[in-house]
Scaffold this active site. Sequence first.
Site, PDB file in Angstrom:
ATOM      1  N   GLU A  86       0.786  -1.221   0.000  1.00 45.49           N
ATOM      2  CA  GLU A  86       0.000   0.000   0.000  1.00 45.49           C
ATOM      3  C   GLU A  86       0.826   1.283   0.000  1.00 45.49           C
ATOM      4  O   GLU A  86       0.315   2.322  -0.408  1.00 45.49           O
ATOM      5  CB  GLU A  86      -0.969  -0.001   1.183  1.00 45.49           C
ATOM      6  CG  GLU A  86      -2.015  -1.091   1.045  1.00 45.49           C
ATOM      7  CD  GLU A  86      -3.091  -1.056   2.106  1.00 45.49           C
ATOM      8  OE1 GLU A  86      -3.035  -0.208   3.027  1.00 45.49           O
ATOM      9  OE2 GLU A  86      -4.014  -1.891   2.014  1.00 45.49           O
ATOM     10  N   PRO A 104     -17.962  -4.828  15.900  1.00 45.38           N
ATOM     11  CA  PRO A 104     -18.549  -5.317  14.642  1.00 45.38           C
ATOM     12  C   PRO A 104     -18.763  -4.229  13.592  1.00 45.38           C
ATOM     13  O   PRO A 104     -18.762  -4.520  12.401  1.00 45.38           O
ATOM     14  CB  PRO A 104     -19.889  -5.909  15.076  1.00 45.38           C
ATOM     15  CG  PRO A 104     -19.706  -6.241  16.512  1.00 45.38           C
ATOM     16  CD  PRO A 104     -18.759  -5.213  17.061  1.00 45.38           C
ATOM     17  N   ASP A 105     -18.894  -2.973  14.013  1.00 46.69           N
ATOM     18  CA  ASP A 105     -19.153  -1.901  13.050  1.00 46.69           C
ATOM     19  C   ASP A 105     -17.912  -1.062  12.728  1.00 46.69           C
ATOM     20  O   ASP A 105     -18.017  -0.026  12.092  1.00 46.69           O
ATOM     21  CB  ASP A 105     -20.269  -0.997  13.566  1.00 46.69           C
ATOM     22  CG  ASP A 105     -19.910  -0.330  14.890  1.00 46.69           C
ATOM     23  OD1 ASP A 105     -18.915  -0.723  15.538  1.00 46.69           O
ATOM     24  OD2 ASP A 105     -20.646   0.592  15.292  1.00 46.69           O
ATOM     25  N   GLU A 135      -3.310   7.508  -3.236  1.00 51.64           N
ATOM     26  CA  GLU A 135      -2.057   8.212  -2.974  1.00 51.64           C
ATOM     27  C   GLU A 135      -1.536   7.880  -1.585  1.00 51.64           C
ATOM     28  O   GLU A 135      -2.273   7.403  -0.724  1.00 51.64           O
ATOM     29  CB  GLU A 135      -2.203   9.719  -3.164  1.00 51.64           C
ATOM     30  CG  GLU A 135      -2.923  10.466  -2.079  1.00 51.64           C
ATOM     31  CD  GLU A 135      -3.048  11.957  -2.360  1.00 51.64           C
ATOM     32  OE1 GLU A 135      -2.032  12.688  -2.218  1.00 51.64           O
ATOM     33  OE2 GLU A 135      -4.159  12.389  -2.683  1.00 51.64           O
TER      34      GLU A 135
END
Length: 168
Positions: A86, A104-105, A135
């Site tokens: 990355e 979980p969220d 970028e």
Amino acid sequence: MISVDKYTLSETVSPLSMRRSWQFVQTVLGIIFRHPITGTTIIPLLPDGRIVMIRRRDTGQWGLPGGIVNWGEDLATSAQRELEEETGLQLLKIRRLVGVYSAPDRDPRIHSISVLVEADVEGTMKPQDTLEVLEVQAFERDRLPLGNLCHDHDRQLNDYFSGSTTLA
């Protein structure tokens, strides 16, 4: 009966056989889709102290580099691989475990558990995975684009700056 080459197949499948097949499929789907995915997130520190962040292609938001741990891969290797994919940077040393995030969220795509580490890095910032990353940029602490980071990265950075080790 149906004859196919030298093999004979029955036109009907027994209810017991169907039930066992369905139970097997349900078990496999449960294992795949009902358990959180484990990933790593990295706070990459350049030698001058700046923090490296990526801008995601899917949302346009800034965030920390990281991703899913591959099968057969340990967390440190995953962090090293994801950082390089990355950002183009090399991981020199993992300084410390900052936290484990499992709400979980926390990721809108899927329930995932993220292990956050602080790491010394070096190299040239150039993403290899241009399908995910728009970028890469290094920020001074007071210039970080806080307030609208992807996933729960605002919280992760706040925990990091507070010096705490978090289990959330």
